[in-house]
Design an enzyme around this catalytic site. Structure first.
Site, PDB file in Angstrom:
ATOM      1  N   GLU A 190      -6.460  -7.895  -0.728  1.00  0.00           N
ATOM      2  CA  GLU A 190      -6.847  -7.862   0.687  1.00  0.00           C
ATOM      3  C   GLU A 190      -8.303  -7.449   0.808  1.00  0.00           C
ATOM      4  OE1 GLU A 190      -4.769  -5.246   3.304  1.00  0.00           O
ATOM      5  OE2 GLU A 190      -2.823  -5.722   2.443  1.00  0.00           O
ATOM      6  N   GLU A 210       0.825  -1.215   0.000  1.00  0.00           N
ATOM      7  CA  GLU A 210       0.000   0.000   0.000  1.00  0.00           C
ATOM      8  C   GLU A 210       0.853   1.256   0.000  1.00  0.00           C
ATOM      9  OE1 GLU A 210      -2.997  -0.271   3.080  1.00  0.00           O
ATOM     10  OE2 GLU A 210      -4.216  -1.589   1.844  1.00  0.00           O
TER      11      GLU A 210
END
Ligand code: GLA
Length: 672
Positions: free
Chosen positions: A314, A156
């Site tokens: 995710e 991320e």
């Protein structure tokens, strides 16, 4: 821009299923149970090593590979593929102790402290050197292992270090500006620096937008662009090294694509991914989380080439831990969310994380194996999902059909709305885009949420919600779209500024005024709680405008208030039949629904039965169709359909009952 998504094979034989695996948090005795449970649940891939740098490199150039070797061997013995991470998201504490200058600095010039993650300045060349050392070490040691099927670069990127205002970043920003503008005169012109006499005599005098006081919006926008580019440069440096060592392995990094403007400009990053991957979490106060799932998928798909499948890297099995109140998922919601992502184009369903942590900042985040162990709702549903995904193997590689409705989404427009003072500072960009997506989603129309530079040609309807910043080229192509017969819907506060964040003069919305045949002489933002009423029964809040419908017909006018009798929504029909609709007022959701019903042709649905709460999706190949039926309702839903149902193996002759809260996927041949 050329997209680089390749035709390389998908990393797993079937739909990818698994999650982040952080075995370092557990005693090796737990690892054996992990792989046994993974096999039981049908896990075929895990993301490994994301936060392991501090445990793999114990001092500069000193490595402790033993435990990692053991884990990799164990996964291989159990035939579980590995999406291997470069562990650069979380630098070791010894490195941060040696380099207190690595953590990023916020706009108020406070430096982050070690103890979180992504605690590094993206422009720092020393950090880059250390990061590439661990990337090389991991890639050389494990890159040729048979079960390592993909690279997961860092984690991320931008979530923690999206912007850094330190002196190193300031120097890099000046270099970026010099490359962009060549001369300081050009920069002065682009930023309008005559305002407050801020004219720059040298690039050396430029600073990032530090501090809390009002700053030049053009400078802030360029700083946002620079910040995205700096992180992309970091990704590209890791990618280049990985490609040098393992040229055949796909490389990706996990995006955070949702309905808000992103930390970095994913549409510009996407071409550099071999497989696009996303992290998506529903939010507790969201009244319709399923629509947020749909929105993220509709955006992800439009970032790939030709709507190729993408990977859900995710999401959560149940509650997350980072919201003020973290809602647990209802029974069946785990499966419905996951299958909805597949219906929207995901060929992989992965979670954060395999086993819920005992310790650390995320100890109350759900996992695939909860604290209570496998004899639980969560693990049972995880196992059911694993079995479902195995039965959905035929779906792999199929595509979501081309949508007839396109909605433009642009991070730069979102950043420009968010930064700098505005006539009304309560117009969140993401909410505006999502409100229009919701109307089509509720009706069951397929929607693509696309960057403004994608081709508009295949759409019947193109919606431009609050696209505050618009390039000339986008405006021109939107006009061509209408000339070619399309329906363009432009909503309030779109087309206001150019790419330099300077207002387009001559009446708002400058970029679209001609195609709309309508223009605005003054904004009339509303106060908190104030509402407006239109003469056809529609209503809204936050935003109104004084519009002139010179060459457009009026759909509805204000009733009462300072704009009484003036146009609020207009439509101009062009000679070829194309229409340009201007929704100048901040109409509410029921009114958006009504507008969509009244003015826009619905897309024929994959099944004719329509029930609120029954989500219907489709994927297809040249010869086959897969109809996804996701029943979010509390009662059974009956659908007229023929084909073979993949999850139960039943042949459906004419009608299928989708039990309350369950999902079904019908495979049928395409009608030619
Ligand atoms: C992000 C991160 C994960 C984890 C989850 C929690 O997506 O990538 O490491 O922190 O959030 O929801």
């Amino acid at each position: 821009m050329t997209l680089s998504h390749t035709d390389q094979p998908w990393p797993t034989a079937g739909i990818s299923f698994g999650g982040d695996y952080n075995p370092e948090q557990w005693d090796p005795s737990v690892w054996r149970e992990d792989v046994e449970l993974m096999r039981r649940a049908g896990v075929n891939m895990v993301s490994l090593g994301i936060f392991s740098w501090g445990l793999l490199e114990t001092a500069e150039g000193v490595y402790d590979w033993g435990w990692f070797d053991e884990i990799i061997n164990l996964l291989e013995q159990n035939d579980i593929s590995i999406d291997l991470a470069t562990p650069t998201a979380a630098p070791p504490s010894w490195l941060l102790a040696e380099h207190p200058e690595f953590p990023p600095v916020d706009h108020d010039m406070t430096r982050h402290w070690p103890g979180a993650r992504l605690g590094w300045c993206p422009s720092n060349p020393d950090f880059r050197r250390h990061a590439l050392r661990i990337v090389r070490a991991v890639a050389e040691r494990y890159g040729s292992r048979q079960h390592v099927v993909m690279w997961h670069v860092s984690n991320e990127l931008g979530g923690g270090n999206g912007h850094c205002y330190c002196d190193v970043s300031a120097a890099a920003f000046r270099g970026w500006l010099e490359r962009k503008y060549r001369t300081v005169e050009k920069l002065n012109e682009a930023w309008g620096t005559a305002f407050w006499g801020h004219y720059y005599r040298s690039f050396e005098h430029i600073l990032p937008p530090r501090g809390n006081d009002a700053k030049n919006p053009s400078l802030m926008l360029d700083f946002d662009r620079f910040s995205s580019d700096e992180l992309l440069d970091h990704y590209l440096a890791e990618r280049a090294l990985l490609k040098e060592i393992t040229p055949d392995l796909p490389v990706t990094t996990n995006f955070m694509v949702g309905a808000e403007p992103d930390a970095v400009d994913y549409a510009r990053w996407a071409p550099h991914m071999d497989i696009l991957a996303n992290d998506h979490y529903t939010r507790s106060p969201d009244p319709v989380p399923q629509q947020d799932v749909a929105f993220s998928g509709d955006r992800m798909r439009s970032l790939t080439t030709d709507r190729r499948p993408w990977l859900l890297m995710e999401h959560s099995t149940s509650a997350v831990n980072w919201q003020p109140r973290n809602r647990a998922k209802n029974p069946g919601e785990l499966i419905r969310d996951a299958i909805s992502h597949v219906a929207h184009g995901a060929d992989g369903v992965m979670y954060f994380q395999w086993r819920a942590s005992r310790a650390g900042a995320e100890q109350f985040h759900s996992g695939m194996v909860p604290h209570a162990g496998p004899d639980t709702k969560i693990f049972r549903e995880v196992s059911t999902l694993g079995a479902h995904l195995q039965r959905l193997a035929p779906v792999l590689g199929s595509r979501v059909p081309a949508a007839k409705v396109g909605i433009l989404f642009d991070n730069e427009a979102g950043w420009a709305v968010r930064r700098g003072v505005k006539p009304n500072n309560f117009l969140p960009y993401g909410a505006a885009v999502r409100a229009w997506h919701a109307a089509f989603w509720r009706r069951g129309d397929g929607v693509d949420v696309l960057p403004p530079w994608n081709d508009f040609a295949g759409y019947d309807t193109l919606v431009v919600p609050q696209l505050f910043l618009v390039a000339d080229d986008t405006a021109r192509r939107a006009e061509e779209f209408v000339t070619a017969g399309g329906t363009l819907v432009v909503t309030a506060f779109s087309g206001i500024v150019d790419e330099n964040d300077q207002v387009r003069l001559g009446g708002y919305p400058g970029a679209f005024r001609d195609v709309l045949g309508a223009w605005t002489e003054e904004f009339y933002p509303l106060q908190e709680g104030e509402t407006f009423q239109l003469d056809n029964g529609w209503s809204g809040r936050e935003w109104t405008e004084h519009v002139h419908a010179d060459e457009a017909d009026v759909v509805t006018r204000y009733q009462g208030g300072p704009l009484d009798g003036r146009p609020a929504v207009t439509v101009r029909t062009h000679p070829g039949g194309g229409r340009a609709i201007y929704v100048s007022a901040g109409i509410d959701s029921p009114s958006i629904d009504a507008l969509v019903t009244d003015l826009i042709e619905p897309t024929p649905p994959p099944v004719t039965d329509k029930l609120p709460g029954l989500e219907v999706g489709m994927r297809e190949t040249d010869t086959d169709e897969f109809v996804f039926l996701i029943n979010h309702r509390a009662d059974d839903a009956k659908v007229s359909i023929r084909g073979s149902e993949l999850l139960t193996g039943l042949t459906i002759d004419n009608a299928l009952v989708v039990p309350a809260g369950e999902v079904r996927v019908v495979h049928r041949r395409r009608e030619v």
